[in-house]
Motif scaffolding. Structure first.
Motif, mmCIF file in Angstrom:
data_model
loop_
_atom_site.group_PDB
_atom_site.id
_atom_site.type_symbol
_atom_site.label_atom_id
_atom_site.label_comp_id
_atom_site.label_asym_id
_atom_site.label_seq_id
_atom_site.Cartn_x
_atom_site.Cartn_y
_atom_site.Cartn_z
ATOM 1 N N PRO A 109 -0.435 23.804 25.451
ATOM 2 C CA PRO A 109 -0.341 22.412 24.994
ATOM 3 C C PRO A 109 -1.720 21.857 24.640
ATOM 4 N N THR A 110 -2.000 21.795 23.346
ATOM 5 C CA THR A 110 -3.307 21.345 22.867
ATOM 6 C C THR A 110 -3.110 20.301 21.781
ATOM 7 N N PRO A 111 -3.606 19.079 21.969
ATOM 8 C CA PRO A 111 -3.453 18.053 20.933
ATOM 9 C C PRO A 111 -4.131 18.455 19.632
ATOM 10 N N VAL A 112 -3.664 17.896 18.546
ATOM 11 C CA VAL A 112 -4.256 18.156 17.234
ATOM 12 C C VAL A 112 -5.671 17.587 17.216
ATOM 13 N N SER A 113 -6.614 18.392 16.763
ATOM 14 C CA SER A 113 -8.010 17.977 16.722
ATOM 15 C C SER A 113 -8.566 18.188 15.328
ATOM 16 N N GLY A 114 -9.828 17.820 15.165
ATOM 17 C CA GLY A 114 -10.483 18.062 13.892
ATOM 18 C C GLY A 114 -10.542 19.536 13.553
ATOM 19 N N ARG A 115 -10.655 20.377 14.566
ATOM 20 C CA ARG A 115 -10.661 21.832 14.331
ATOM 21 C C ARG A 115 -9.327 22.288 13.757
ATOM 22 N N SER A 116 -8.239 21.731 14.260
ATOM 23 C CA SER A 116 -6.910 22.091 13.742
ATOM 24 C C SER A 116 -6.790 21.733 12.265
ATOM 25 N N LEU A 117 -7.306 20.569 11.898
ATOM 26 C CA LEU A 117 -7.257 20.146 10.498
ATOM 27 C C LEU A 117 -8.123 21.044 9.621
ATOM 28 N N LEU A 118 -9.288 21.435 10.123
ATOM 29 C CA LEU A 118 -10.155 22.329 9.357
ATOM 30 C C LEU A 118 -9.508 23.697 9.176
ATOM 31 N N ARG A 119 -8.807 24.174 10.193
ATOM 32 C CA ARG A 119 -8.107 25.456 10.061
ATOM 33 C C ARG A 119 -7.032 25.380 8.992
ATOM 34 N N ALA A 120 -6.259 24.299 8.990
ATOM 35 C CA ALA A 120 -5.234 24.139 7.953
ATOM 36 C C ALA A 120 -5.878 24.050 6.576
ATOM 37 N N SER A 163 -9.208 27.167 16.212
ATOM 38 C CA SER A 163 -7.911 27.045 16.886
ATOM 39 C C SER A 163 -8.130 26.693 18.351
ATOM 40 N N PRO A 164 -8.144 25.397 18.693
ATOM 41 C CA PRO A 164 -8.396 25.015 20.094
ATOM 42 C C PRO A 164 -7.370 25.571 21.066
ATOM 43 N N GLU A 165 -6.155 25.854 20.592
ATOM 44 C CA GLU A 165 -5.141 26.396 21.487
ATOM 45 C C GLU A 165 -5.444 27.831 21.907
ATOM 46 N N LEU A 166 -6.398 28.495 21.230
ATOM 47 C CA LEU A 166 -6.777 29.866 21.574
ATOM 48 C C LEU A 166 -8.045 29.927 22.411
ATOM 49 N N ASP A 167 -8.600 28.773 22.772
ATOM 50 C CA ASP A 167 -9.862 28.756 23.520
ATOM 51 C C ASP A 167 -9.754 29.511 24.837
ATOM 52 N N ALA A 168 -8.588 29.417 25.478
ATOM 53 C CA ALA A 168 -8.423 30.086 26.765
ATOM 54 C C ALA A 168 -8.499 31.600 26.632
ATOM 55 N N THR A 169 -8.280 32.112 25.417
ATOM 56 C CA THR A 169 -8.288 33.553 25.192
ATOM 57 C C THR A 169 -9.695 34.098 25.034
ATOM 58 N N TRP A 170 -10.590 33.324 24.398
ATOM 59 C CA TRP A 170 -11.927 33.859 24.120
ATOM 60 C C TRP A 170 -13.072 32.950 24.575
ATOM 61 N N LEU A 171 -12.922 31.629 24.415
ATOM 62 C CA LEU A 171 -14.046 30.745 24.711
ATOM 63 C C LEU A 171 -14.291 30.610 26.209
#
Length: 288
Positions: A109-120, A163-171
């Motif tokens: 569960p990750t709110p939409v952020s500026g990073r999400s918009l840049l990815r799109a 992709s902030p929702e993937l931060d837990a995987t790598w960041l």
């Protein structure tokens, strides 16, 4: 070079769409993810999950079409339109439901952020670029495997990084590794910074200048058996830096000394010595 990059975009976008479709169609968390997404605000609670599944089916179809030869321009145009729709949906969700989850690439569960918009936006650009070529991605990659592999690797890293929702995987693992390697609460002596701060806060020198301080520790370094800790300060209307000298081998607060230095001129405005002078007989301070 640009022709090769354009030819490789169907592979990148197709892989992203298939990953996204996997979550929407096959994940056991799909229902919860759909109900946390902006689709609830846009379509209502009852229609959110069916719409989420339909979107996954569209992503699966277009993603597979992009990966399988031949590469058709209409496929790239369709993907560009879909990505533009994603961008508009994310912008709408961020505006009307800032706490709603994206539901794009992870069940996290990750709110939409500026990073999400840049990815799109990146996917829109990739789809538009793919529409300019008829060369298959396999042929382009076979013709220039090293350069093509580097391009794909850089673009994939950009997608993951945005992709902030993937931060837990790598960041988060990287941050934990950095903490283990650098020991941010320790100086070169192995003495925790927290222990140094506690020692100086108990000192008479700290109590006498506490009213001047305007920050927590901004910088610290070890030299000649001493740890120096710099704080932002203000002295008689001047912007200054308060530098505390704390002995690493002596835990007594009485040994702490401090100098307040004018940030503009470098002039020492105030100096309070402890009971034990530094080894060289003086305190060298550097304005922050």
């Amino acid at each position: 070079m640009i022709d090769m990059i354009a030819a490789l975009q169907p592979l990148l976008v197709g892989a992203v769409l298939l990953w996204s479709a996997r979550l929407k169609l096959f994940s056991r968390h799909a229902t919860a993810t759909a109900h946390r997404s902006g689709l609830v605000v846009l379509l209502g609670e009852r229609r959110a999950l069916p719409a989420y599944r339909v979107l996954g089916a569209v992503e699966l179809t277009l993603g597979a079409a992009l990966l399988l030869p031949p590469t058709l321009r209409m496929e790239a145009v369709a993907v560009t339109t879909l990505a533009a729709g994603f961008l508009a949906y994310l912008g709408y969700t961020r505006r009307v439901a800032p706490t709603a989850s994206c539901g794009c690439l992870s069940a996290q569960p990750t709110p939409v952020s500026g990073r999400s918009l840049l990815r799109a936006g990146l996917l829109v650009a990739a789809g538009a670029l793919a529409a300019t070529t008829t060369t298959g991605w396999f042929a382009a990659l076979a013709d220039r495997p090293v350069a093509g592999g580097l391009v794909l690797l850089a673009e994939a890293a950009a997608v993951v990084g945005l992709s902030p929702e993937l931060d837990a995987t790598w960041l988060l693992p990287l941050r934990r590794l950095r903490a283990r390697l650098t020991h941010p609460l320790r100086g070169g002596s192995g003495v925790p910074l927290l222990a140094t701060v506690q020692q100086l806060q108990l000192s008479d020198a700290y109590r006498r200048v506490a009213a001047l301080l305007r920050s927590d520790v901004r910088e610290h370094w070890d030299a000649d058996g001493w740890r120096f800790a710099a704080y932002a300060a203000r002295y008689q209307g001047r912007t200054a830096t308060a530098v505390f000298a704390v002995p690493l081998a002596d835990p007594e607060p009485e040994a702490v000394r401090v100098a307040v230095v004018d940030d503009t001129t470098g002039q020492t405005l105030l100096s309070l010595a402890g009971t034990t002078p530094p080894t060289d007989g003086r305190l060298t301070v550097v304005p922050a």
